[in-house]
Design a protein around this motif. Sequence first.
Motif, short mmCIF file in Angstrom:
data_model
loop_
_atom_site.label_atom_id
_atom_site.label_comp_id
_atom_site.label_asym_id
_atom_site.label_seq_id
_atom_site.Cartn_x
_atom_site.Cartn_y
_atom_site.Cartn_z
N ALA A 149 29.25 38.71 -12.31
CA ALA A 149 30.74 39.47 -12.67
C ALA A 149 31.91 39.12 -12.06
CB ALA A 149 30.48 41.15 -12.43
N ALA A 150 31.65 38.70 -10.76
CA ALA A 150 33.18 38.53 -10.07
C ALA A 150 33.72 37.21 -10.68
CB ALA A 150 32.95 38.24 -8.68
N PHE A 151 32.66 36.31 -10.97
CA PHE A 151 33.27 34.95 -11.49
C PHE A 151 33.81 35.25 -12.67
CE2 PHE A 151 29.97 32.62 -8.99
CZ PHE A 151 30.68 32.24 -7.93
N ALA A 152 33.02 35.97 -13.88
CA ALA A 152 33.42 36.29 -15.20
C ALA A 152 34.96 36.94 -14.98
CB ALA A 152 32.63 37.12 -15.63
N ALA A 153 35.15 37.87 -13.90
CA ALA A 153 36.66 38.52 -13.74
C ALA A 153 37.57 37.51 -13.64
CB ALA A 153 36.57 39.67 -12.83
N ALA A 154 37.03 36.74 -12.50
CA ALA A 154 38.18 35.82 -12.04
C ALA A 154 38.36 34.52 -13.13
CB ALA A 154 37.63 34.84 -10.87
N GLY A 155 37.35 34.27 -14.12
CA GLY A 155 37.73 33.63 -15.20
C GLY A 155 38.54 34.10 -16.30
N SER A 156 38.29 35.33 -16.49
CA SER A 156 39.26 36.08 -17.41
C SER A 156 40.54 36.09 -16.79
CB SER A 156 38.82 37.51 -17.53
OG SER A 156 39.66 38.41 -18.32
N ALA A 157 40.97 36.28 -15.68
CA ALA A 157 42.27 36.22 -15.06
C ALA A 157 42.86 34.86 -15.27
CB ALA A 157 42.05 36.86 -13.44
N GLN A 158 42.04 33.71 -15.08
CA GLN A 158 42.59 32.41 -15.47
C GLN A 158 43.01 32.20 -16.69
OE1 GLN A 158 43.58 30.97 -12.57
NE2 GLN A 158 42.65 32.41 -11.15
N ALA A 159 42.12 32.63 -17.55
CA ALA A 159 42.42 32.37 -18.88
C ALA A 159 43.77 33.20 -19.32
CB ALA A 159 41.18 33.25 -19.60
N GLN A 160 43.91 34.36 -18.87
CA GLN A 160 45.00 35.23 -19.08
C GLN A 160 46.36 34.49 -18.52
OE1 GLN A 160 44.37 39.10 -17.58
NE2 GLN A 160 43.26 39.72 -19.28
N LEU A 210 23.80 39.18 -10.14
CA LEU A 210 24.43 39.54 -11.01
C LEU A 210 26.13 40.10 -10.74
CD1 LEU A 210 21.75 41.43 -13.04
CD2 LEU A 210 22.94 39.56 -13.80
N SER A 211 26.16 40.80 -9.43
CA SER A 211 27.65 40.88 -8.94
C SER A 211 28.32 39.90 -8.98
CB SER A 211 27.44 41.66 -7.56
OG SER A 211 26.99 42.87 -7.81
N GLN A 212 27.80 38.45 -8.41
CA GLN A 212 28.67 37.42 -8.54
C GLN A 212 29.05 37.03 -9.60
OE1 GLN A 212 29.45 36.48 -4.60
NE2 GLN A 212 29.75 35.08 -6.05
N GLU A 249 35.55 28.86 -12.93
CA GLU A 249 34.78 29.99 -12.80
C GLU A 249 33.70 30.13 -14.02
OE1 GLU A 249 35.32 31.88 -10.49
OE2 GLU A 249 37.27 31.28 -9.80
N VAL A 250 33.71 29.44 -15.03
CA VAL A 250 32.66 29.81 -16.15
C VAL A 250 31.56 29.13 -15.64
CG1 VAL A 250 32.20 28.97 -18.40
CG2 VAL A 250 34.42 30.18 -18.15
N ARG A 251 31.96 27.47 -14.98
CA ARG A 251 30.78 26.85 -14.58
C ARG A 251 29.83 27.71 -13.39
NH1 ARG A 251 34.23 22.78 -15.27
NH2 ARG A 251 34.95 22.84 -12.96
N CYS A 252 30.67 28.45 -12.52
CA CYS A 252 30.15 29.24 -11.63
C CYS A 252 29.22 30.23 -12.22
CB CYS A 252 31.06 29.65 -10.56
SG CYS A 252 31.78 28.21 -9.40
N ALA A 253 29.90 31.02 -13.26
CA ALA A 253 29.09 32.00 -13.70
C ALA A 253 28.06 31.80 -14.35
CB ALA A 253 29.87 32.70 -14.58
N ALA A 254 28.20 30.74 -15.05
CA ALA A 254 26.80 30.11 -15.67
C ALA A 254 25.72 29.67 -14.79
CB ALA A 254 27.20 28.89 -16.64
N ALA A 255 26.12 29.08 -13.52
CA ALA A 255 25.07 28.64 -12.57
C ALA A 255 24.42 30.07 -12.15
CB ALA A 255 25.56 27.72 -11.71
N ALA A 256 25.15 31.13 -11.65
CA ALA A 256 24.61 32.26 -11.45
C ALA A 256 23.79 32.79 -12.07
CB ALA A 256 25.95 32.99 -10.86
N LEU A 257 24.04 32.75 -13.23
CA LEU A 257 23.20 33.55 -14.39
C LEU A 257 21.93 32.83 -14.74
CD1 LEU A 257 23.19 35.79 -16.19
CD2 LEU A 257 24.38 34.61 -17.90
#
Length: 71
Positions: free
Chosen positions: A20-31, A16-18, A41-49
């Motif tokens: 969160a890290a992927f989600a934060a990185a994805g948010s930064a990339q979106a910005q 879950l920490s991973q 980052e979204v694909r990595c977050a989805a795979a980890a979830l």
Amino acid sequence: MSTASDFIREEIAQQLSQVAAFAAAGSAQAQVGNDHALAFEVRCAAAALIAVASLVEHLRPSRQQRGERAA
């Protein structure tokens, strides 16, 4: 004494920490408008979830442990 469930919970916490890290990185990339990195980052977050969801199944009591009849 640690049980198998304790080890599973520790792994879930790490995963879950991973997520969160992927989600934060994805948010930064979106910005900054980096769509390629955002998609990664979204694909990595989805795979980890998905991995976390699979681990959680190991913590659920079986039907027989809850007093229900197994199918």
